[in-house]
Design a protein around this motif. Sequence first.
Motif, PDB file in Angstrom:
ATOM      1  N   LYS A 225      -1.830  -0.729   4.817  1.00 23.40           N
ATOM      2  CA  LYS A 225      -2.020  -1.642   3.683  1.00 23.40           C
ATOM      3  C   LYS A 225      -1.683  -0.966   2.355  1.00 23.40           C
ATOM      4  O   LYS A 225      -1.235  -1.624   1.409  1.00 23.40           O
ATOM      5  N   ASN A 226      -1.899   0.339   2.278  1.00 26.37           N
ATOM      6  CA  ASN A 226      -1.656   1.083   1.045  1.00 26.37           C
ATOM      7  C   ASN A 226      -0.338   1.846   1.051  1.00 26.37           C
ATOM      8  O   ASN A 226      -0.113   2.720   0.199  1.00 26.37           O
ATOM      9  N   SER A 227       0.526   1.531   2.009  1.00 24.44           N
ATOM     10  CA  SER A 227       1.801   2.233   2.124  1.00 24.44           C
ATOM     11  C   SER A 227       2.673   2.042   0.878  1.00 24.44           C
ATOM     12  O   SER A 227       2.664   0.981   0.246  1.00 24.44           O
ATOM     13  N   THR A 228       3.423   3.074   0.560  1.00 27.13           N
ATOM     14  CA  THR A 228       4.388   2.983  -0.541  1.00 27.13           C
ATOM     15  C   THR A 228       5.802   2.729  -0.031  1.00 27.13           C
ATOM     16  O   THR A 228       6.739   2.623  -0.825  1.00 27.13           O
ATOM     17  N   ASN A 229       5.951   2.629   1.294  1.00 25.59           N
ATOM     18  CA  ASN A 229       7.264   2.352   1.889  1.00 25.59           C
ATOM     19  C   ASN A 229       7.699   0.931   1.533  1.00 25.59           C
ATOM     20  O   ASN A 229       6.935  -0.032   1.732  1.00 25.59           O
ATOM     21  N   ASP A 230       8.891   0.760   1.015  1.00 28.44           N
ATOM     22  CA  ASP A 230       9.351  -0.551   0.544  1.00 28.44           C
ATOM     23  C   ASP A 230       9.373  -1.590   1.652  1.00 28.44           C
ATOM     24  O   ASP A 230       8.963  -2.740   1.452  1.00 28.44           O
ATOM     25  N   PHE A 231       9.873  -1.202   2.833  1.00 25.94           N
ATOM     26  CA  PHE A 231       9.923  -2.177   3.925  1.00 25.94           C
ATOM     27  C   PHE A 231       8.523  -2.583   4.355  1.00 25.94           C
ATOM     28  O   PHE A 231       8.260  -3.769   4.582  1.00 25.94           O
ATOM     29  N   VAL A 232       7.625  -1.622   4.491  1.00 25.87           N
ATOM     30  CA  VAL A 232       6.263  -1.924   4.925  1.00 25.87           C
ATOM     31  C   VAL A 232       5.588  -2.858   3.934  1.00 25.87           C
ATOM     32  O   VAL A 232       4.948  -3.846   4.320  1.00 25.87           O
TER      33      VAL A 232
END
Length: 238
Positions: A225-232
């Motif tokens: 939920k806190n990912s910085t990955n653009d796709f995620v």
Amino acid sequence: MSIIKLINISHWYSENRVLDNLNLEIEKNKITYILGSSGSGKTTILRLIAGLEVPDKGEIYIQNLKASVANKIIVAPGKRQLGYIFQDLALWPHLTVYENIAFGLKNMNKSEVEGEVKGILSLFGLNGSLQKFPHQLSGGQQQMVAIARALALKPKILLMDEPLASLDVKSKRKILDYIVSIKEKYNLTIVYVTHDHLEAFAIADNIVVINEGKIQESGTAVEIKNSTNDFVKYFIEW
């Protein structure tokens, strides 16, 4: 502790590379969700783990045994101690609930089979449906029969390929609760493929997000939920 390892796995369908040098470890006695859109390679991962397909490159280890290498099966699918629940459930339409679950119990006598089938069905409250055929059951009941049939073979690992996709929210929630309870009761490792991030957030111990054959992110629900990955970030917003 890992029970499944995929090391440098690549796989093609004709000219289409569906997995690209993928490395993945599945923790023992955990529920791991593989999350991605259609065509991302997530079902291919399950099929490779099950031994239904052979990797074009890389190695697969199951319970510390080398199960597959490039273009070769080492441990046969039937020896991998796993159950597979397909998206279409693959219940035998001409067999009753009892017969569907008993189908793989060839090495037991009649009384042992009866005890095993009734014991498993009691977990799902389906002992009253023993003589019914799949078409006489609700969608949710069919899902539970498919799970019960897999459990009858006493697998160490349960692979699930979007089996709840066709259910309404209430039925889905009920079966997700069952999945958590059977994981605890049978000390199962569950690998669950879906495109539904809310489903993954509900019960997953670990989540792996995949896109175009590559892992974009892995971690707990909070970490995803806190990912910085653009796709995620894009994927869990739609």
